[in-house]
Design an enzyme around this catalytic site. Structure first.
Site, PDB file in Angstrom:
ATOM      1  N   ASP A   6       3.537   6.043  -8.201  1.00  0.00           N
ATOM      2  CA  ASP A   6       2.523   5.297  -7.447  1.00  0.00           C
ATOM      3  C   ASP A   6       2.551   3.862  -7.968  1.00  0.00           C
ATOM      4  O   ASP A   6       3.243   3.559  -8.949  1.00  0.00           O
ATOM      5  CB  ASP A   6       1.132   5.924  -7.652  1.00  0.00           C
ATOM      6  CG  ASP A   6       0.039   5.217  -6.851  1.00  0.00           C
ATOM      7  OD1 ASP A   6       0.342   4.638  -5.787  1.00  0.00           O
ATOM      8  OD2 ASP A   6      -1.134   5.238  -7.283  1.00  0.00           O
ATOM      9  N   TYR A  38       0.130  -2.174  -4.022  1.00  0.00           N
ATOM     10  CA  TYR A  38       1.099  -2.164  -2.928  1.00  0.00           C
ATOM     11  C   TYR A  38       0.392  -2.407  -1.580  1.00  0.00           C
ATOM     12  O   TYR A  38       0.990  -2.860  -0.625  1.00  0.00           O
ATOM     13  CB  TYR A  38       1.794  -0.793  -2.845  1.00  0.00           C
ATOM     14  CG  TYR A  38       2.865  -0.535  -3.889  1.00  0.00           C
ATOM     15  CD1 TYR A  38       3.111  -1.433  -4.929  1.00  0.00           C
ATOM     16  CD2 TYR A  38       3.637   0.632  -3.822  1.00  0.00           C
ATOM     17  CE1 TYR A  38       4.097  -1.171  -5.877  1.00  0.00           C
ATOM     18  CE2 TYR A  38       4.621   0.887  -4.753  1.00  0.00           C
ATOM     19  CZ  TYR A  38       4.862  -0.003  -5.779  1.00  0.00           C
ATOM     20  OH  TYR A  38       5.848   0.266  -6.708  1.00  0.00           O
ATOM     21  N   GLY A  39      -0.894  -2.047  -1.567  1.00  0.00           N
ATOM     22  CA  GLY A  39      -1.641  -2.029  -0.294  1.00  0.00           C
ATOM     23  C   GLY A  39      -1.785  -3.378   0.386  1.00  0.00           C
ATOM     24  O   GLY A  39      -2.134  -3.442   1.559  1.00  0.00           O
ATOM     25  N   ASN A  70      -0.164   6.550  -0.825  1.00  0.00           N
ATOM     26  CA  ASN A  70      -0.268   6.579   0.642  1.00  0.00           C
ATOM     27  C   ASN A  70       0.366   5.346   1.266  1.00  0.00           C
ATOM     28  O   ASN A  70       0.938   5.411   2.340  1.00  0.00           O
ATOM     29  CB  ASN A  70      -1.737   6.636   1.065  1.00  0.00           C
ATOM     30  CG  ASN A  70      -2.325   8.008   0.862  1.00  0.00           C
ATOM     31  OD1 ASN A  70      -2.406   8.777   1.798  1.00  0.00           O
ATOM     32  ND2 ASN A  70      -2.701   8.322  -0.357  1.00  0.00           N
ATOM     33  N   THR A  71       0.224   4.217   0.570  1.00  0.00           N
ATOM     34  CA  THR A  71       0.765   2.980   1.115  1.00  0.00           C
ATOM     35  C   THR A  71       2.284   3.116   1.240  1.00  0.00           C
ATOM     36  O   THR A  71       2.855   2.866   2.307  1.00  0.00           O
ATOM     37  CB  THR A  71       0.402   1.799   0.189  1.00  0.00           C
ATOM     38  OG1 THR A  71      -1.004   1.826  -0.024  1.00  0.00           O
ATOM     39  CG2 THR A  71       0.804   0.489   0.801  1.00  0.00           C
ATOM     40  N   GLU A 148      -9.232   1.228 -10.795  1.00  0.00           N
ATOM     41  CA  GLU A 148      -8.386   0.699 -11.875  1.00  0.00           C
ATOM     42  C   GLU A 148      -9.264   0.157 -13.017  1.00  0.00           C
ATOM     43  O   GLU A 148      -8.900   0.218 -14.178  1.00  0.00           O
ATOM     44  CB  GLU A 148      -7.458  -0.417 -11.361  1.00  0.00           C
ATOM     45  CG  GLU A 148      -6.437   0.037 -10.324  1.00  0.00           C
ATOM     46  CD  GLU A 148      -5.130   0.581 -10.904  1.00  0.00           C
ATOM     47  OE1 GLU A 148      -4.820   0.288 -12.061  1.00  0.00           O
ATOM     48  OE2 GLU A 148      -4.429   1.317 -10.178  1.00  0.00           O
ATOM     49  N   THR A 181      -4.384   7.594  -3.103  1.00  0.00           N
ATOM     50  CA  THR A 181      -4.406   8.492  -4.259  1.00  0.00           C
ATOM     51  C   THR A 181      -5.388   8.045  -5.344  1.00  0.00           C
ATOM     52  O   THR A 181      -5.649   8.780  -6.287  1.00  0.00           O
ATOM     53  CB  THR A 181      -2.997   8.664  -4.851  1.00  0.00           C
ATOM     54  OG1 THR A 181      -2.432   7.371  -5.044  1.00  0.00           O
ATOM     55  CG2 THR A 181      -2.120   9.479  -3.944  1.00  0.00           C
TER      56      THR A 181
END
Ligand code: DGL
Length: 261
Positions: A6, A38-39, A70-71, A148, A181
């Protein structure tokens, strides 16, 4: 070994689910902490990262890969399909299958990063299974940072979750997919704010269940997985914050190994 990656700590919810459903197998995790999130990045960039991450896990001996993001799953799996000999699992299809199976009124909500929601992949997959389904999506860009940061129980987080979920709540959804996630870490507050009658689909459990069934049906792949009680966690940037979050999610001491990106 099962390889999982991830952009950061979120995918550790998938590691936790795999450890609980398939405790005998070795796992190698890669958290791309130097390049998270990443999103907010373009499909091309995320696809490039995804390929690098898969190559890295294969070089470490992965015989199965789980894209625990998911991204990356929503915008990059089409780039990698058919390119590798090892089976590659993404987290979207298992969650969609579970959601369409449990929803009674076929009104399903999705929450995820901007990139995941923009991709429209959940709606496409849900409608393919149930053309009458009503799908409502909400991007929740702040939630990844809150997880995070470890702000899981802060009142500010509860307030933000409530605001994000409001448009879904008024649609009378009976099922919501945690399309990121990171979000299983906020499951309690999400359940409180969306209402206790709404089913929460946690993609980490859905994919673990799918991998378990897959291994039952593919004994030759099952036999290729190592079982030495050795799990490793690699990150592209070593931070105290990641270590704390990892310890919290996995409920054990973790040793982080650095890989340069
Ligand atoms: N955990 C990632 C996902 O499932 C999101 C984090 C990110 O934006 O990098 O989408």
């Amino acid at each position: 070994m099962i390889g999982i990656f991830d952009s950061g700590v979120g995918g550790l919810t998938v590691v936790r689910a795999i450890m609980s459903y398939l405790p005998e197998y070795d796992i190698t995790y890669f958290g791309d902490t130097a390049r998270t999130p990443y999103g907010t990045k373009s499909a091309e960039t995320v696809a490039g990262y995804t390929i690098e991450n898969i190559d890295f896990l294969i070089s470490k001996g992965a015989k199965i890969i789980i894209v625990a993001c998911n991204t990356a799953s929503s915008i990059a799996t089409e780039y990698v399909n058919g390119k590798y000999d090892v089976p590659i699992f993404e987290v979207i299809t298992p969650a969609v299958e579970m959601a369409t199976a449990v929803s009674k009124n076929s009104a399903i909500g999705i929450i995820g990063t901007r990139a995941t929601i923009r991709s429209g992949i959940y709606k496409k997959k849900i409608v393919k299974i149930n053309p009458a389904a009503k799908v409502y999506s909400e991007p929740c860009p702040l939630l990844v940072s809150l997880v995070e940061e470890g702000w899981l129980k802060k009142p500010e987080t509860a307030m933000i979750v409530k605001k994000y979920l409001h448009p879904l709540k008024v649609r009378q959804i009976d099922t919501i997919i945690l399309g990121c996630t990171h979000y299983p870490m906020l499951k309690d507050v999400i359940q409180r704010k969306i209402g206790k009658r709404v089913n929460i689909i946690d993609s980490s459990l859905a994919v673990a269940d799918k991998v378990k069934t897959f291994l039952k049906n593919r004994p030759e792949i099952e036999a290729s997985l190592t079982k030495n009680d050795t799990s490793r966690i690699f990150v592209s940037d070593v931070t105290d914050q990641f270590e704390q979050a990892a310890r919290y999610i996995l409920n054990r001491k973790v040793l982080l190994e650095h890989v340069r990106r």
